[in-house]
Motif scaffolding. Structure first.
Motif, PDB file in Angstrom:
ATOM      1  N   ILE A  22       0.844  -1.199   0.000  1.00 37.92           N
ATOM      2  CA  ILE A  22       0.000   0.000   0.000  1.00 37.92           C
ATOM      3  C   ILE A  22       0.878   1.246   0.000  1.00 37.92           C
ATOM      4  CG2 ILE A  22      -1.655   1.364   1.346  1.00 37.92           C
ATOM      5  CD1 ILE A  22      -2.795  -1.357   2.351  1.00 37.92           C
ATOM      6  N   LEU A  23       1.902   1.265   0.830  1.00 44.04           N
ATOM      7  CA  LEU A  23       2.811   2.420   0.895  1.00 44.04           C
ATOM      8  C   LEU A  23       3.507   2.649  -0.436  1.00 44.04           C
ATOM      9  CD1 LEU A  23       4.557   1.974   4.355  1.00 44.04           C
ATOM     10  CD2 LEU A  23       3.113   3.891   3.662  1.00 44.04           C
ATOM     11  N   GLN A  24       3.989   1.591  -1.045  1.00 44.37           N
ATOM     12  CA  GLN A  24       4.734   1.720  -2.296  1.00 44.37           C
ATOM     13  C   GLN A  24       3.894   2.301  -3.426  1.00 44.37           C
ATOM     14  OE1 GLN A  24       6.091  -2.375  -2.414  1.00 44.37           O
ATOM     15  NE2 GLN A  24       8.161  -1.760  -1.826  1.00 44.37           N
ATOM     16  N   THR A  25       2.585   2.087  -3.379  1.00 48.28           N
ATOM     17  CA  THR A  25       1.734   2.620  -4.435  1.00 48.28           C
ATOM     18  C   THR A  25       1.085   3.950  -4.053  1.00 48.28           C
ATOM     19  OG1 THR A  25      -0.177   1.370  -3.632  1.00 48.28           O
ATOM     20  CG2 THR A  25       1.193   0.318  -5.309  1.00 48.28           C
ATOM     21  N   SER A  26       1.218   4.363  -2.783  1.00 43.77           N
ATOM     22  CA  SER A  26       0.475   5.529  -2.315  1.00 43.77           C
ATOM     23  C   SER A  26       1.313   6.768  -2.056  1.00 43.77           C
ATOM     24  CB  SER A  26      -0.264   5.189  -1.012  1.00 43.77           C
ATOM     25  OG  SER A  26      -1.127   4.108  -1.200  1.00 43.77           O
ATOM     26  N   VAL A  27       2.544   6.600  -1.630  1.00 45.60           N
ATOM     27  CA  VAL A  27       3.345   7.757  -1.233  1.00 45.60           C
ATOM     28  C   VAL A  27       4.729   7.684  -1.854  1.00 45.60           C
ATOM     29  CG1 VAL A  27       2.112   8.074   0.956  1.00 45.60           C
ATOM     30  CG2 VAL A  27       4.116   6.619   0.901  1.00 45.60           C
ATOM     31  N   LEU A  28       5.424   8.795  -1.813  1.00 44.91           N
ATOM     32  CA  LEU A  28       6.779   8.849  -2.345  1.00 44.91           C
ATOM     33  C   LEU A  28       7.733   8.216  -1.336  1.00 44.91           C
ATOM     34  CD1 LEU A  28       6.755  12.457  -3.805  1.00 44.91           C
ATOM     35  CD2 LEU A  28       6.876  10.331  -5.086  1.00 44.91           C
ATOM     36  N   VAL A  29       8.096   6.977  -1.603  1.00 46.22           N
ATOM     37  CA  VAL A  29       8.904   6.208  -0.672  1.00 46.22           C
ATOM     38  C   VAL A  29      10.273   5.943  -1.278  1.00 46.22           C
ATOM     39  CG1 VAL A  29       9.086   4.036   0.570  1.00 46.22           C
ATOM     40  CG2 VAL A  29       6.866   5.099   0.290  1.00 46.22           C
ATOM     41  N   GLU A  30      11.289   6.289  -0.514  1.00 47.57           N
ATOM     42  CA  GLU A  30      12.657   5.974  -0.913  1.00 47.57           C
ATOM     43  C   GLU A  30      13.015   4.568  -0.441  1.00 47.57           C
ATOM     44  OE1 GLU A  30      17.041   7.194   0.739  1.00 47.57           O
ATOM     45  OE2 GLU A  30      15.563   8.780   0.545  1.00 47.57           O
ATOM     46  N   GLU A  31      12.639   4.299   0.812  1.00 48.24           N
ATOM     47  CA  GLU A  31      12.998   3.035   1.439  1.00 48.24           C
ATOM     48  C   GLU A  31      11.965   2.709   2.515  1.00 48.24           C
ATOM     49  OE1 GLU A  31      16.933   1.159   3.698  1.00 48.24           O
ATOM     50  OE2 GLU A  31      16.841   3.300   3.324  1.00 48.24           O
ATOM     51  N   ILE A  32      11.623   1.426   2.641  1.00 46.00           N
ATOM     52  CA  ILE A  32      10.742   0.979   3.719  1.00 46.00           C
ATOM     53  C   ILE A  32      11.506  -0.033   4.553  1.00 46.00           C
ATOM     54  CG2 ILE A  32       8.589  -0.158   4.357  1.00 46.00           C
ATOM     55  CD1 ILE A  32       7.443   0.769   1.645  1.00 46.00           C
ATOM     56  N   LEU A  33      11.720   0.323   5.798  1.00 51.88           N
ATOM     57  CA  LEU A  33      12.379  -0.555   6.753  1.00 51.88           C
ATOM     58  C   LEU A  33      11.308  -1.232   7.580  1.00 51.88           C
ATOM     59  CD1 LEU A  33      14.880   2.179   7.897  1.00 51.88           C
ATOM     60  CD2 LEU A  33      15.418   0.280   6.362  1.00 51.88           C
ATOM     61  N   GLU A  34      11.616  -2.387   8.165  1.00 54.89           N
ATOM     62  CA  GLU A  34      10.627  -3.103   8.952  1.00 54.89           C
ATOM     63  C   GLU A  34      11.226  -3.557  10.276  1.00 54.89           C
ATOM     64  OE1 GLU A  34       8.587  -6.271   6.931  1.00 54.89           O
ATOM     65  OE2 GLU A  34       8.471  -5.122   5.065  1.00 54.89           O
ATOM     66  N   ALA A  35      10.381  -3.540  11.313  1.00 57.36           N
ATOM     67  CA  ALA A  35      10.747  -4.060  12.626  1.00 57.36           C
ATOM     68  C   ALA A  35       9.555  -4.828  13.170  1.00 57.36           C
ATOM     69  CB  ALA A  35      11.125  -2.916  13.567  1.00 57.36           C
ATOM     70  N   GLU A  36       9.833  -5.853  13.989  1.00 56.53           N
ATOM     71  CA  GLU A  36       8.752  -6.697  14.495  1.00 56.53           C
ATOM     72  C   GLU A  36       8.363  -6.382  15.931  1.00 56.53           C
ATOM     73  OE1 GLU A  36      12.559  -8.319  15.609  1.00 56.53           O
ATOM     74  OE2 GLU A  36      11.808  -7.805  13.635  1.00 56.53           O
ATOM     75  N   ASN A  37       9.063  -5.447  16.576  1.00 58.61           N
ATOM     76  CA  ASN A  37       8.689  -5.063  17.939  1.00 58.61           C
ATOM     77  C   ASN A  37       9.266  -3.688  18.294  1.00 58.61           C
ATOM     78  OD1 ASN A  37      11.366  -5.345  19.237  1.00 58.61           O
ATOM     79  ND2 ASN A  37      11.081  -7.531  18.847  1.00 58.61           N
ATOM     80  N   GLY A  38       8.861  -3.181  19.447  1.00 53.09           N
ATOM     81  CA  GLY A  38       9.264  -1.845  19.867  1.00 53.09           C
ATOM     82  C   GLY A  38      10.756  -1.687  20.084  1.00 53.09           C
ATOM     83  N   ASP A  39      11.401  -2.711  20.670  1.00 50.96           N
ATOM     84  CA  ASP A  39      12.843  -2.617  20.905  1.00 50.96           C
ATOM     85  C   ASP A  39      13.619  -2.507  19.601  1.00 50.96           C
ATOM     86  OD1 ASP A  39      12.416  -2.728  23.626  1.00 50.96           O
ATOM     87  OD2 ASP A  39      13.148  -4.786  23.872  1.00 50.96           O
ATOM     88  N   THR A  40      13.259  -3.338  18.629  1.00 49.69           N
ATOM     89  CA  THR A  40      13.911  -3.290  17.328  1.00 49.69           C
ATOM     90  C   THR A  40      13.643  -1.946  16.648  1.00 49.69           C
ATOM     91  OG1 THR A  40      13.655  -5.676  17.127  1.00 49.69           O
ATOM     92  CG2 THR A  40      14.169  -4.478  15.106  1.00 49.69           C
ATOM     93  N   ALA A  41      12.454  -1.407  16.830  1.00 45.78           N
ATOM     94  CA  ALA A  41      12.114  -0.101  16.251  1.00 45.78           C
ATOM     95  C   ALA A  41      13.034   0.993  16.784  1.00 45.78           C
ATOM     96  CB  ALA A  41      10.660   0.246  16.548  1.00 45.78           C
ATOM     97  N   ILE A  42      13.326   0.947  18.076  1.00 45.41           N
ATOM     98  CA  ILE A  42      14.210   1.959  18.672  1.00 45.41           C
ATOM     99  C   ILE A  42      15.614   1.854  18.073  1.00 45.41           C
ATOM    100  CG2 ILE A  42      15.325   2.689  20.823  1.00 45.41           C
ATOM    101  CD1 ILE A  42      12.664   1.690  22.230  1.00 45.41           C
ATOM    102  N   VAL A  43      16.133   0.640  17.958  1.00 43.05           N
ATOM    103  CA  VAL A  43      17.469   0.430  17.386  1.00 43.05           C
ATOM    104  C   VAL A  43      17.500   0.888  15.932  1.00 43.05           C
ATOM    105  CG1 VAL A  43      19.149  -1.339  16.713  1.00 43.05           C
ATOM    106  CG2 VAL A  43      18.064  -1.436  18.969  1.00 43.05           C
ATOM    107  N   MET A  44      16.473   0.521  15.171  1.00 41.35           N
ATOM    108  CA  MET A  44      16.445   0.902  13.753  1.00 41.35           C
ATOM    109  C   MET A  44      16.297   2.409  13.586  1.00 41.35           C
ATOM    110  SD  MET A  44      14.507  -2.251  11.921  1.00 41.35           S
ATOM    111  CE  MET A  44      15.060  -1.773  10.290  1.00 41.35           C
ATOM    112  N   THR A  45      15.559   3.040  14.473  1.00 40.47           N
ATOM    113  CA  THR A  45      15.437   4.498  14.420  1.00 40.47           C
ATOM    114  C   THR A  45      16.800   5.134  14.648  1.00 40.47           C
ATOM    115  OG1 THR A  45      13.153   4.429  15.181  1.00 40.47           O
ATOM    116  CG2 THR A  45      14.326   6.512  15.470  1.00 40.47           C
ATOM    117  N   ARG A  46      17.500   4.653  15.645  1.00 46.33           N
ATOM    118  CA  ARG A  46      18.845   5.176  15.919  1.00 46.33           C
ATOM    119  C   ARG A  46      19.772   4.971  14.725  1.00 46.33           C
ATOM    120  NH1 ARG A  46      21.467   1.497  19.675  1.00 46.33           N
ATOM    121  NH2 ARG A  46      22.052   0.530  17.715  1.00 46.33           N
TER     122      ARG A  46
END
Length: 137
Positions: A22-46
């Motif tokens: 949905i994102l790839q067809t709807s918005v201007l996306v350079e890259e989509i990263l994925e995380a499966e939980n909150g802890d991983t999200a914090i690390v990936m954000t950093r």
């Protein structure tokens, strides 16, 4: 218009796959990263400094705590809660913890562009299903 780096955080891989499409067809996306939980999200954000994070609430190492931590550490990164929970108390807590938006999963296809545009302009976006969330008891 500049393309965005997006982090999608949800513990259900099938949902991440559908939402990615949905994102790839709807918005201007350079890259989509994925995380499966909150802890991983914090690390990936950093490590990756995304422009926008779509954060599930109900998952291991919950999204609300991760939202608070990310907002405190990187206040310029926009976070949209993406959840099935259409409850006033969740909306209020998400906003208190720094979320820029609250989007109900079943409304994603209909509301993604509207939410995306509002948040880019610095406006708070709340899913239409929750239009009266401030007036609810």
């Amino acid at each position: 218009m500049r393309k965005m780096k997006i982090l999608l955080v949800d513990d259900h891989a099938p949902f991440r796959e559908v939402f990615r499409k949905i994102l790839q067809t709807s918005v201007l996306v350079e890259e989509i990263l994925e995380a499966e939980n909150g802890d991983t999200a914090i690390v990936m954000t950093r490590d990756h400094q995304p422009d926008l994070i779509f954060m599930d609430l109900a998952m291991p190492k919950d999204g609300l705590s991760a939202t608070k931590t990310i907002h405190q550490g990187w206040p310029d990164i926009k976070i949209v809660i993406l959840t099935v929970h259409a409850k006033k108390s969740f909306v209020e807590k998400a906003i208190e913890f720094g979320a820029s938006g609250y989007l109900i999963k079943k409304s994603v296809k209909q509301e993604l562009i509207e939410a995306f545009n509002s948040i880019k302009k610095g406006e708070l976006y709340i899913s239409r299903e929750l239009n009266n969330w401030k007036e609810e008891g």
